[in-house]
Design a protein around this motif. Sequence first.
Motif, PDB file in Angstrom:
ATOM      1  N   ASN A  97      -6.149   8.666  -4.309  1.00 14.64           N
ATOM      2  CA  ASN A  97      -6.393   8.198  -2.948  1.00 14.64           C
ATOM      3  C   ASN A  97      -7.204   9.198  -2.128  1.00 14.64           C
ATOM      4  O   ASN A  97      -8.078   8.813  -1.340  1.00 14.64           O
ATOM      5  CB  ASN A  97      -5.064   7.913  -2.240  1.00 14.64           C
ATOM      6  N   ASP A 101     -10.815   8.304  -0.479  1.00 14.96           N
ATOM      7  CA  ASP A 101     -10.993   8.387   0.971  1.00 14.96           C
ATOM      8  C   ASP A 101     -12.353   8.953   1.371  1.00 14.96           C
ATOM      9  O   ASP A 101     -12.794   8.790   2.514  1.00 14.96           O
ATOM     10  CB  ASP A 101      -9.898   9.266   1.592  1.00 14.96           C
ATOM     11  N   ARG A 132       0.691  -0.353  -5.816  1.00 18.52           N
ATOM     12  CA  ARG A 132       1.579  -0.408  -4.653  1.00 18.52           C
ATOM     13  C   ARG A 132       1.130   0.533  -3.544  1.00 18.52           C
ATOM     14  O   ARG A 132       1.213   0.190  -2.357  1.00 18.52           O
ATOM     15  CB  ARG A 132       3.005  -0.051  -5.091  1.00 18.52           C
ATOM     16  N   ASP A 133       0.637   1.713  -3.905  1.00 16.51           N
ATOM     17  CA  ASP A 133       0.434   2.776  -2.928  1.00 16.51           C
ATOM     18  C   ASP A 133      -1.024   3.057  -2.580  1.00 16.51           C
ATOM     19  O   ASP A 133      -1.304   3.994  -1.839  1.00 16.51           O
ATOM     20  CB  ASP A 133       1.079   4.074  -3.435  1.00 16.51           C
ATOM     21  N   THR A 134      -1.962   2.278  -3.109  1.00 19.54           N
ATOM     22  CA  THR A 134      -3.343   2.491  -2.702  1.00 19.54           C
ATOM     23  C   THR A 134      -3.853   1.283  -1.940  1.00 19.54           C
ATOM     24  O   THR A 134      -3.438   0.145  -2.204  1.00 19.54           O
ATOM     25  CB  THR A 134      -4.261   2.753  -3.911  1.00 19.54           C
ATOM     26  N   LYS A 135      -4.723   1.525  -0.998  1.00 15.86           N
ATOM     27  CA  LYS A 135      -5.323   0.425  -0.227  1.00 15.86           C
ATOM     28  C   LYS A 135      -6.628  -0.031  -0.857  1.00 15.86           C
ATOM     29  O   LYS A 135      -7.245  -0.989  -0.380  1.00 15.86           O
ATOM     30  CB  LYS A 135      -5.582   0.877   1.203  1.00 15.86           C
ATOM     31  N   TYR A 136      -7.043   0.642  -1.923  1.00 21.97           N
ATOM     32  CA  TYR A 136      -8.341   0.366  -2.530  1.00 21.97           C
ATOM     33  C   TYR A 136      -8.231  -0.645  -3.669  1.00 21.97           C
ATOM     34  O   TYR A 136      -7.182  -0.760  -4.315  1.00 21.97           O
ATOM     35  CB  TYR A 136      -8.964   1.665  -3.042  1.00 21.97           C
ATOM     36  N   THR A 165      -5.470 -13.355   5.146  1.00 22.76           N
ATOM     37  CA  THR A 165      -5.100 -12.381   4.120  1.00 22.76           C
ATOM     38  C   THR A 165      -6.132 -12.175   3.021  1.00 22.76           C
ATOM     39  O   THR A 165      -6.035 -11.209   2.260  1.00 22.76           O
ATOM     40  CB  THR A 165      -3.776 -12.790   3.443  1.00 22.76           C
ATOM     41  N   LYS A 275      -5.631  -5.791  -2.295  1.00 24.76           N
ATOM     42  CA  LYS A 275      -4.594  -5.907  -1.284  1.00 24.76           C
ATOM     43  C   LYS A 275      -5.030  -6.933  -0.244  1.00 24.76           C
ATOM     44  O   LYS A 275      -6.212  -7.047   0.070  1.00 24.76           O
ATOM     45  CB  LYS A 275      -4.363  -4.552  -0.612  1.00 24.76           C
ATOM     46  N   GLU A 276      -4.066  -7.648   0.293  1.00 22.11           N
ATOM     47  CA  GLU A 276      -4.399  -8.582   1.345  1.00 22.11           C
ATOM     48  C   GLU A 276      -4.820  -7.808   2.591  1.00 22.11           C
ATOM     49  O   GLU A 276      -4.402  -6.682   2.811  1.00 22.11           O
ATOM     50  CB  GLU A 276      -3.211  -9.493   1.656  1.00 22.11           C
ATOM     51  N   ILE A 277      -5.676  -8.410   3.401  1.00 22.95           N
ATOM     52  CA  ILE A 277      -6.167  -7.727   4.597  1.00 22.95           C
ATOM     53  C   ILE A 277      -5.178  -7.901   5.742  1.00 22.95           C
ATOM     54  O   ILE A 277      -4.288  -8.732   5.681  1.00 22.95           O
ATOM     55  CB  ILE A 277      -7.549  -8.260   5.013  1.00 22.95           C
TER      56      ILE A 277
END
Length: 277
Positions: A97, A101, A132-136, A165, A275-277
């Motif tokens: 992550n 970034d 689960r833990d990344t937004k990418y 979403t 991931k959903e927005i």
Amino acid sequence: MKAIVFATDFSESAFNTAQYITLLAPRLNVRKIILYHSYEIAPAVSDVPLDTPKTYEVLREESHEKLQQLEDKLLNITEDVTFERVTNELPLTLGVNKLADQYQHVFIAIGASGKTKWQKVFMGSNAIAMARDTKYPLLVVPKEASYRIFNNIVYACDLKEVAKTTPSNIIKSFVKDLNTRLLIVNIDHNESEHFNPDTIVDQYKLHELFEDMNTEFHYLDDKDLINGIINFALEHQAGLLIMIARNYHFFEKLFHRSASERMIELTKIPLLLLKEI
């Protein structure tokens, strides 16, 4: 700049993924791939003291050497991509992550499952944590997947708050860069028994989101969601499967249960988790 952060454990499966994304990157107009390895030391399970500083030093040197060897092999594949080698002791997801970034347009790539039971557990747990833990966006490449030019991308979706979403810009970017057709499939079972008036509204919004693309919409009935998605993707010779993961239980089902082997190992179709927005 567009970039791919590739997390490797130096396994055969990981090398296959590295080859895959090296060939894929130019088609996505990606010119940089970050080769990353985390040599995080697992918690001690013995009362025998370890020389931690020396251990870290050895692991760092070994990691640098292996990353260099990996880069040398990948440079033989294409000259259209540059590589950066990064290794540290950060937990895998945190390290990935922090690298992601640094870039405006980026996705993460990992391999799915090695040959041994330990590798399967390791990659499965990492995949869950990463998703689960990344937004990418997370690209999971099956161990037997081989890169090829393909014409179809399958986006398997539900019909829940579609307009709010769906990360449509990311999906459109992949479709346009790869010059493919987008096949959107929604799979339900006995829909009439749990019909919701909002479903019609979401269907309309889904069509509206992708009306500017070469898109087909399919609404199928199958009591086995995973099986239905796999069969549809195989039938249409999809080169990429896109799904939006909404919660942790989805990750557990996808990577830890029998669905993982059916979805990732047997289909040989790379999976892009958003991931959903």
